[in-house]
Design a protein around this motif. Structure first.
Motif, PDB file in Angstrom:
ATOM      1  N   ALA A  34       0.865  -1.185   0.000  1.00  9.38           N
ATOM      2  CA  ALA A  34       0.000   0.000   0.000  1.00  9.38           C
ATOM      3  C   ALA A  34       0.898   1.229   0.000  1.00  9.38           C
ATOM      4  O   ALA A  34       1.903   1.290   0.692  1.00  9.38           O
ATOM      5  N   SER A  35       0.581   2.213  -0.745  1.00  9.30           N
ATOM      6  CA  SER A  35       1.442   3.386  -0.847  1.00  9.30           C
ATOM      7  C   SER A  35       1.382   4.193   0.449  1.00  9.30           C
ATOM      8  O   SER A  35       0.338   4.317   1.070  1.00  9.30           O
ATOM      9  N   ALA A  36       2.534   4.756   0.913  1.00  6.21           N
ATOM     10  CA  ALA A  36       2.608   5.561   2.123  1.00  6.21           C
ATOM     11  C   ALA A  36       1.907   6.886   1.890  1.00  6.21           C
ATOM     12  O   ALA A  36       1.995   7.468   0.815  1.00  6.21           O
ATOM     13  N   GLN A  37       1.217   7.387   2.967  1.00  5.32           N
ATOM     14  CA  GLN A  37       0.529   8.659   2.818  1.00  5.32           C
ATOM     15  C   GLN A  37       1.541   9.788   2.927  1.00  5.32           C
ATOM     16  O   GLN A  37       2.469   9.719   3.715  1.00  5.32           O
ATOM     17  N   PRO A  38       1.384  10.851   2.180  1.00  3.34           N
ATOM     18  CA  PRO A  38       2.303  11.986   2.277  1.00  3.34           C
ATOM     19  C   PRO A  38       2.211  12.609   3.670  1.00  3.34           C
ATOM     20  O   PRO A  38       1.152  12.630   4.276  1.00  3.34           O
TER      21      PRO A  38
END
Length: 184
Positions: free
Chosen positions: A26-30
């Motif tokens: 899952a992509s990391a949140q900014p």
């Protein structure tokens, strides 16, 4: 057919391994950081005293004793070392005349702080003269009260006593003088 079953099992296992290896996490949140600052406010070191007091009356050769009213030191400096010393001194008392029989010199005015009537904050509060036996003449500045340790904001209050020796040669009349408290 026996040979196909192992081949099919191998194919299924290989397909599962490939699917697992190629799946992306899952992509990391900014995110971003904010530096937060604030100030703990400070104020001054002050002393509050009664505006005036009338000690009553006495005859020549007698001693007049009375309390001055509450004196309060307010230390709002929020200091790491919040110590202070309150001092006291008196002027001469007179009727407004320069006649020596109408002047009571400050060395005839004695003072004792007594104990604290109230304190706030931390530290050690020390009366200058805890009892009448410790009284001092006010011809020169004297320590009235002090705070010798502690930090932060604090207050101390006391109700000092004056004892005035009226000379036998004193002329009758209304005598006035000033008792000055200061703090540093």
């Amino acid at each position: 057919m026996k040979k196909l079953i192992p081949a099919l099992c191998l194919t299924a296992v290989a397909a599962t391994a490939t699917a697992t290896a190629t799946a992306s996490p899952a992509s990391a949140q900014p995110s971003a950081d904010t530096t937060v600052t604030f100030t703990v406010a400070t104020a001054n070191l002050n002393i509050e005293v009664p505006a005036s007091v009338n000690l009553g009356s006495a005859f020549p050769g007698q001693t007049l004793t009375g309390q001055m009213g509450t004196v309060t030191v307010r230390d709002e400096r929020a200091a790491a070392s919040a110590t202070w010393t309150a001092s006291v001194v008196a002027t001469q008392f007179d009727t407004g005349s320069d006649d020596p029989t109408q002047i009571i010199q400050p060395q005839l005015v004695e003072y004792w702080s007594g104990p604290a009537t109230a304190t706030t904050g931390t530290g050690t509060f020390v009366p200058g003269q805890p009892t009448r036996a410790d009284r001092v003449a006010l011809g020169v500045p004297r320590t009235a009260f002090s705070k010798t340790s502690g930090s932060g904001n604090n207050t101390a209050s006391w109700n000092p006593n004056l004892e005035i020796s009226i000379p036998p040669s004193a002329v009758g009349g209304l005598y006035s003088g000033t008792v000055t408290h200061s703090v540093s």
